[in-house]
Design an enzyme around this catalytic site. Structure first.
Site, mmCIF file in Angstrom:
data_model
loop_
_atom_site.group_PDB
_atom_site.id
_atom_site.type_symbol
_atom_site.label_atom_id
_atom_site.label_comp_id
_atom_site.label_asym_id
_atom_site.label_seq_id
_atom_site.Cartn_x
_atom_site.Cartn_y
_atom_site.Cartn_z
ATOM 1 N N SER A 225 12.366 -16.015 8.291
ATOM 2 C CA SER A 225 12.837 -14.854 9.053
ATOM 3 C C SER A 225 13.124 -13.630 8.183
ATOM 4 C CB SER A 225 14.057 -15.240 9.907
ATOM 5 O OG SER A 225 13.686 -16.222 10.863
ATOM 6 N N LYS B 268 -0.157 -17.815 10.185
ATOM 7 C CA LYS B 268 -0.162 -18.995 11.060
ATOM 8 C C LYS B 268 -1.396 -18.930 11.983
ATOM 9 C CE LYS B 268 4.826 -19.039 10.848
ATOM 10 N NZ LYS B 268 5.975 -19.855 11.097
ATOM 11 N N GLU C 35 5.670 -26.687 8.745
ATOM 12 C CA GLU C 35 4.963 -27.032 9.993
ATOM 13 C C GLU C 35 3.906 -28.105 9.735
ATOM 14 O OE1 GLU C 35 3.952 -23.013 11.154
ATOM 15 O OE2 GLU C 35 6.091 -22.606 11.394
ATOM 16 N N HIS D 88 3.554 -26.499 3.858
ATOM 17 C CA HIS D 88 4.392 -25.714 4.787
ATOM 18 C C HIS D 88 5.141 -26.681 5.701
ATOM 19 C CE1 HIS D 88 5.565 -23.017 8.025
ATOM 20 N NE2 HIS D 88 5.439 -22.042 7.148
ATOM 21 N N GLY E 276 10.972 -18.816 11.593
ATOM 22 C CA GLY E 276 10.634 -18.420 12.956
ATOM 23 C C GLY E 276 11.811 -18.468 13.917
ATOM 24 N N GLU F 159 11.674 -22.444 1.616
ATOM 25 C CA GLU F 159 11.730 -22.084 3.029
ATOM 26 C C GLU F 159 12.626 -23.071 3.769
ATOM 27 O OE1 GLU F 159 8.146 -19.556 4.283
ATOM 28 O OE2 GLU F 159 7.642 -21.632 4.637
ATOM 29 N N ASN G 8 1.981 -15.251 5.892
ATOM 30 C CA ASN G 8 1.429 -16.452 6.527
ATOM 31 C C ASN G 8 1.194 -16.107 7.988
ATOM 32 O OD1 ASN G 8 0.822 -18.908 7.619
ATOM 33 N ND2 ASN G 8 2.891 -19.768 7.398
HETATM 34 C C1 PEP Z 1 6.612 -19.010 7.471
HETATM 35 O O1 PEP Z 1 5.808 -19.189 8.365
HETATM 36 O O2 PEP Z 1 6.401 -19.473 6.344
HETATM 37 C C2 PEP Z 1 7.808 -18.214 7.760
HETATM 38 C C3 PEP Z 1 8.695 -18.027 6.824
HETATM 39 O O3 PEP Z 1 7.896 -17.712 9.028
HETATM 40 P P1 PEP Z 1 8.936 -16.580 9.548
HETATM 41 O O4 PEP Z 1 8.923 -15.465 8.514
HETATM 42 O O5 PEP Z 1 8.404 -16.135 10.858
HETATM 43 O O6 PEP Z 1 10.277 -17.219 9.625
#
Ligand code: PEP
Length: 248
Positions: free
Chosen positions: A209, A11, A94, A92, A170, A164, A9
């Site tokens: 992460s 982003k 976000e 997601h 993040g 997630e 992803n």
């Molecule tokens: C994500 O954006 O779905 C995500 C898991 O980000 P990160 O790996 O940076 O935590």
């Protein structure tokens, strides 16, 4: 045996030049490994050209629940198909927290994706406050039920779920392999209670992460079938190592 699938992803990151360098590095390194990159809308055409004929699929990070019409700024499922997308992320955290996407809207987007033949990567997960107050399973169940009630459990045969935990996205804080496995097993057993065959084949990715350094211990868990990778998907060596760890 279930397949393992890692999706990146990106982003709201990238540029034509940066993407070209990243995709050029990924293509030979991931030959023969099924992986996905979910890129910002303007770069779908670039992904289509660069990745054609490779084993890397591409997709988007969002779509409209509407098919077409006066919806300024929105992008429909059929537009994503025009650019060769096969996957799209829906729900997601976000999108849910920053753009107010409700469970019902996420379910509508999931159905719009499937109606067009796209595979939705449905994100679910609890916030830190929810985990600390012991409602992780209830939150994940509610997010799943919104989709199952609207689209039916059978629809999950053409979907991917990404667990997630919001507190791990993040932040550099990864769920421990045991914490992640416990929620993945909960998701699979909840779906198995409705349709054992669908649950058995369902790809449930972990996201939050994930890096090269922690990928192996996560990917080896019995109910973790790959990852949804944010930050580390922008670094070629990291993403390649994660995909290889999942493919082992
Ligand atoms: C994500 O954006 O779905 C995500 C898991 O980000 P990160 O790996 O940076 O935590």
């Amino acid at each position: 045996m279930r397949k393992k699938l890692v999706a990146g992803n990106w982003k709201m990151h990238g540029s034509l030049a940066e993407n070209a360098a990243l995709l050029t590095a990924l293509k030979p390194a991931l030959a023969g490994i099924e992986a996905v990159v979910c890129v910002p809308f303007p770069y779908l055409a670039q992904a289509q050209v660069e990745l054609a004929g490779s084993s890397i699929a591409w997709g988007a990070q969002n779509l409209s629940e509407q098919a077409k019409g006066a919806f300024t700024g929105e992008v429909s499922a059929s537009m994503l198909l025009d650019f060769g997308c096969t996957y799209v992320i829906v729900g997601h955290s976000e999108r849910r927290s920053l753009y107010g996407e409700s469970d019902a809207l996420v379910a509508s987007k999931y159905m719009a994706a499937q109606a067009a033949g796209l595979t939705p990567i449905l994100c679910v997960g609890e916030s830190l406050a929810e985990r600390e107050s012991g409602v992780t399973q209830a939150v994940v169940a509610r997010q799943l039920d919104a989709v199952i009630d609207a689209a039916g459990v059978g629809s999950l045969a053409q979907a991917v779920i990404a667990y997630e935990p919001v507190w791990a996205i993040g932040t550099g804080k990864t769920a421990s392999p045991e914490q992640a496995q416990a929620v993945h097993a909960f998701i699979r057993s909840k779906i198995a209670a409705l349709d054992a065959g669908v649950a058995d084949q369902l790809v449930i990715q972990y996201g939050g992460s994930v890096k090269a350094a922690n990928a192996a211990e996560l990917m080896v868990q019995p109910d973790i079938d790959g990852g949804l990778i944010g930050g580390a998907s922008l670094v070629a060596d990291e993403f390649i190592a994660i995909c290889r760890a999942a493919a082992k």
